[in-house]
Motif scaffolding. Structure first.
Motif, mmCIF file in Angstrom:
data_model
loop_
_atom_site.group_PDB
_atom_site.id
_atom_site.type_symbol
_atom_site.label_atom_id
_atom_site.label_comp_id
_atom_site.label_asym_id
_atom_site.label_seq_id
_atom_site.Cartn_x
_atom_site.Cartn_y
_atom_site.Cartn_z
ATOM 1 N N UNK A 129 47.504 34.380 32.474
ATOM 2 C CA UNK A 129 46.962 35.735 32.481
ATOM 3 C C UNK A 129 45.627 35.807 33.209
ATOM 4 N N UNK A 130 45.403 36.926 33.854
ATOM 5 C CA UNK A 130 44.135 37.223 34.518
ATOM 6 C C UNK A 130 43.403 38.286 33.714
ATOM 7 N N UNK A 131 42.108 38.133 33.553
ATOM 8 C CA UNK A 131 41.321 39.172 32.887
ATOM 9 C C UNK A 131 40.852 40.138 33.977
ATOM 10 N N UNK A 132 41.373 41.360 33.917
ATOM 11 C CA UNK A 132 41.121 42.358 34.952
ATOM 12 C C UNK A 132 40.304 43.505 34.373
ATOM 13 N N UNK A 133 39.291 43.916 35.108
ATOM 14 C CA UNK A 133 38.555 45.139 34.802
ATOM 15 C C UNK A 133 38.823 46.075 35.970
ATOM 16 N N UNK A 134 39.536 47.168 35.697
ATOM 17 C CA UNK A 134 39.969 48.080 36.757
ATOM 18 C C UNK A 134 39.331 49.448 36.585
ATOM 19 N N UNK A 135 39.035 50.083 37.722
ATOM 20 C CA UNK A 135 38.578 51.468 37.710
ATOM 21 C C UNK A 135 39.727 52.347 37.242
ATOM 22 N N UNK A 136 39.430 53.418 36.542
ATOM 23 C CA UNK A 136 40.478 54.326 36.077
ATOM 24 C C UNK A 136 40.717 55.483 37.042
ATOM 25 N N UNK A 137 40.049 55.483 38.181
ATOM 26 C CA UNK A 137 40.255 56.528 39.185
ATOM 27 C C UNK A 137 41.449 56.140 40.054
#
Length: 102
Positions: free
Chosen positions: A32-40
């Motif tokens: 697994x990768x820990x991803x922080x993604x924009x919600x736009x």
């Protein structure tokens, strides 16, 4: 106390440095990768411009109106006609400097 992200969803919040709305989630089952993604959501032409080898595009899948959104890999098997929004990994941009001193 903040709830820990799980496979069922993620931790959506605002970034302290730039106040952008983001979703942080572990994506994948084996490695697994820990991803922080924009919600736009990004339209396809902006997705191509935002994608780099170290900044990927993710599908923001939501099974129904009462389920939390989940990030999905947009690899070669991802359908080109996917109806879900697509987002990119977040890169903090510091707030702009004020134009006046007072």
């Amino acid at each position: 106390m903040r709830a820990r992200a799980s496979r069922q969803g993620g931790d959506d919040s605002r970034r302290p440095a730039c106040s952008a709305a983001t979703l942080t989630q572990l994506v994948g089952t084996t490695a697994a990768l820990k991803i922080t993604a924009d919600l736009t959501p990004l339209p396809p032409e902006q997705q191509a411009a935002a994608r780099t080898p170290n900044r990927l595009i993710w599908c923001l899948y939501q099974a129904g109106p009462h389920t939390p959104p989940r990030l999905r890999w947009t690899g070669t098997h991802h359908p080109t006609t996917c109806p879900h929004p697509h987002v990119t990994e977040h890169q903090c941009q510091p707030p702009a400097e004020p134009s006046t001193l007072f």
